[in-house]
Write an enzyme that holds these catalytic residues in place. Structure first.
Site, PDB file in Angstrom:
ATOM      1  N   GLU A 119      10.769  26.308   6.216  1.00 47.36           N
ATOM      2  CA  GLU A 119       9.857  27.749   6.445  1.00 47.36           C
ATOM      3  C   GLU A 119      11.578  28.284   6.909  1.00 47.36           C
ATOM      4  O   GLU A 119      12.591  27.824   7.393  1.00 47.36           O
ATOM      5  CB  GLU A 119       9.908  27.680   8.092  1.00 47.36           C
ATOM      6  CG  GLU A 119       8.892  26.977   7.980  1.00 47.36           C
ATOM      7  CD  GLU A 119       7.753  26.943   9.357  1.00 47.36           C
ATOM      8  OE1 GLU A 119       8.430  27.730  10.085  1.00 47.36           O
ATOM      9  OE2 GLU A 119       6.629  25.998   9.867  1.00 47.36           O
ATOM     10  N   CYS A 140      16.760  33.857   9.228  1.00 48.95           N
ATOM     11  CA  CYS A 140      16.470  32.652   9.551  1.00 48.95           C
ATOM     12  C   CYS A 140      16.279  31.015   8.353  1.00 48.95           C
ATOM     13  O   CYS A 140      15.169  31.218   8.034  1.00 48.95           O
ATOM     14  CB  CYS A 140      15.953  32.225  10.488  1.00 48.95           C
ATOM     15  SG  CYS A 140      15.814  30.259  12.031  1.00 48.95           S
ATOM     16  N   CYS A 145      12.801  17.066  12.312  1.00 50.64           N
ATOM     17  CA  CYS A 145      14.821  17.065  13.297  1.00 50.64           C
ATOM     18  C   CYS A 145      14.496  15.501  13.605  1.00 50.64           C
ATOM     19  O   CYS A 145      12.654  15.122  14.190  1.00 50.64           O
ATOM     20  CB  CYS A 145      14.420  18.104  13.839  1.00 50.64           C
ATOM     21  SG  CYS A 145      15.783  17.901  14.553  1.00 50.64           S
ATOM     22  N   CYS A 188      13.611  18.003  20.662  1.00 52.23           N
ATOM     23  CA  CYS A 188      12.951  19.113  21.844  1.00 52.23           C
ATOM     24  C   CYS A 188      11.988  18.942  22.349  1.00 52.23           C
ATOM     25  O   CYS A 188      11.010  19.433  21.136  1.00 52.23           O
ATOM     26  CB  CYS A 188      13.411  20.476  21.575  1.00 52.23           C
ATOM     27  SG  CYS A 188      15.636  19.800  21.222  1.00 52.23           S
ATOM     28  N   CYS A 224       9.950  22.282  20.332  1.00 53.65           N
ATOM     29  CA  CYS A 224       9.971  22.873  19.753  1.00 53.65           C
ATOM     30  C   CYS A 224       9.213  21.968  19.067  1.00 53.65           C
ATOM     31  O   CYS A 224       9.037  20.919  18.596  1.00 53.65           O
ATOM     32  CB  CYS A 224      11.414  22.518  18.907  1.00 53.65           C
ATOM     33  SG  CYS A 224      11.658  22.966  17.258  1.00 53.65           S
ATOM     34  N   SER A 235      21.938  26.248  21.866  1.00 54.18           N
ATOM     35  CA  SER A 235      21.139  25.778  22.865  1.00 54.18           C
ATOM     36  C   SER A 235      21.240  25.508  23.899  1.00 54.18           C
ATOM     37  O   SER A 235      21.338  24.010  23.862  1.00 54.18           O
ATOM     38  CB  SER A 235      19.988  25.390  21.656  1.00 54.18           C
ATOM     39  OG  SER A 235      19.530  26.339  20.479  1.00 54.18           O
ATOM     40  N   CYS A 277       9.481  28.562  15.436  1.00 54.06           N
ATOM     41  CA  CYS A 277       9.971  27.708  13.949  1.00 54.06           C
ATOM     42  C   CYS A 277       8.781  26.482  13.912  1.00 54.06           C
ATOM     43  O   CYS A 277       8.920  25.573  15.053  1.00 54.06           O
ATOM     44  CB  CYS A 277      11.499  27.976  14.507  1.00 54.06           C
ATOM     45  SG  CYS A 277      12.386  25.900  14.055  1.00 54.06           S
TER      46      CYS A 277
HETATM   47  S1  SF4 Z   1      14.958  22.903  18.909  1.00 54.27           S
HETATM   48 FE1  SF4 Z   1      16.319  22.572  16.951  1.00 54.27          FE
HETATM   49  S2  SF4 Z   1      17.205  20.765  17.571  1.00 54.27           S
HETATM   50 FE2  SF4 Z   1      15.389  21.319  18.974  1.00 54.27          FE
HETATM   51  S3  SF4 Z   1      14.015  20.002  17.989  1.00 54.27           S
HETATM   52 FE3  SF4 Z   1      14.360  21.564  17.256  1.00 54.27          FE
HETATM   53  S4  SF4 Z   1      15.062  22.187  14.974  1.00 54.27           S
HETATM   54 FE4  SF4 Z   1      16.161  20.358  16.475  1.00 54.27          FE
END
Ligand code: SF4
Length: 333
Positions: free
Chosen positions: A83, A96, A103, A107, A110, A201, A320
């Protein structure tokens, strides 16, 4: 390709040394869409280039428009989808971009983290999100805050940063670019080699809380990264900001705000307070605006500049990873 890589191509093609700059000019300044369009290269050499290389532009597979003007693009990359979000506002247009498919960092808050890791994007796939963007000419800023941890894909992200900032490429000031990280292994290299802005972050004020929502805290402890940041100068050109998603009954109390102010004492920085976009299968919840304002005010009173980031594109799954997760699922089924 970087200028050095284009020099290798020129040499393979039997072109003079200066042709690398000509190729870069066609690619990044004139933004040609075909090798045939590189008219100061002889027809024979253009034919050779066409036989061995391609420009590498891939249009978005899907576009979704928010009522607030935010556009979310889904680009094919590494056999899946990533994306890219275009966010226009009064005086700027920010893009962005993603740096990985999925990933590794998992997290809890996310959607990309829930996808797991599929692949690092190549510099081509990162640049394609920028160069194949219909609004390419109106861009003012780029943030590496899309899918993936940019400093877990440092080589390819650095190539893209070079192309964006060097005079042979886009020639942008590094001040127009921000790289966002949880503090992964490439951070030291980034601090040493790049002048782009940095966003960390954080999302918690102590390691115990942080590890419960960001398992990567085990490998990249927040105290180590704060100590590392303190060794660099952020008082002039380059800026550092700390991203802090405010979660209900987790990190939202006045005590948390005071702890955060204490943690960042002595670092010339800004804190971006972010409202949590609800995602499936997570126990975390967001807070109301009043609570966020209280949190912001405590930070500001303690001398830490804090702002509440405006939420954009909520109606199009701007959190995201949500749209590409749906699309990648369809592809697998
Ligand atoms: S917040 Fe960033 S580092 Fe954490 S899982 Fe999502 S994309 Fe990955």
């Amino acid at each position: 390709m970087t200028l050095e890589e284009l020099a290798t191509v020129s040499s393979e093609a039997g072109l003079p040394v200066y042709a690398a700059k000509q190729l870069a000019d066609w690619l990044y300044k004139k933004k040609v869409t075909s090798i045939a369009g590189m008219t100061n290269i002889t027809a024979a050499k253009r034919n050779w280039l066409e036989e061995h290389y391609e420009i590498g532009l891939t249009p978005p597979a899907q576009t979704v428009k928010s009522t607030d003007g935010t556009l979310k693009y889904v680009f094919p990359a590494s056999g899946a989808f990533v994306e890219t979000v275009y966010i226009p506002s009064d005086d700027r247009a920010t893009l962005c971009v993603s740096s990985q498919v999925g990933c590794k960092m998992s997290c809890l808050f996310c959607m990309t983290g829930k996808q797991g890791f599929t692949a690092d994007l190549t510099a081509n796939e990162i640049m394609n999100q920028i160069q194949s963007l219909p609004e390419n000419d109106s861009l003012t800023n780029i943030v590496f805050m899309g899918m993936g941890e940019p400093l877990d894909n440092t080589n390819e992200v650095f190539k893209a940063l070079e192309i964006l900032t060097e005079p042979y490429g886009y020639g942008w000031s590094p001040k127009r670019i921000t790289v966002s990280t949880i503090g992964a292994k490439g951070l030291k290299r980034f601090l040493d080699e790049s002048s782009c802005h940095l966003a960390i972050s954080l999302h918690a004020t102590n390691p115990k809380d942080r590890i419960s929502i960001m398992p990567a805290e085990k490998t990249f402890p927040m105290f180590d990264l704060i100590n590392l940041i303190k060794q660099y100068d952020f008082s002039h050109q380059r800026r550092v900001s700390f991203e802090y998603i405010v979660f209900k009954d987790f990190n939202d109390s006045p005590q948390h705000a005071l702890a955060l102010a204490g943690l960042l004492k002595g670092i010339p920085c800004r804190v971006n307070l972010i409202r949590f976009h609800a995602i499936p299968e997570t126990p975390l919840e967001g807070v109301d605006l009043k609570k966020m304002e209280q949190f912001r005010d405590i930070l500001n009173e303690r001398g830490v500049i804090a702002t509440i980031r405006t939420s954009r594109g909520e109606d199009i799954f701007a959190a995201c990873g949500m749209l590409s997760t749906a699309k990648n699922k369809v592809k697998k089924s």
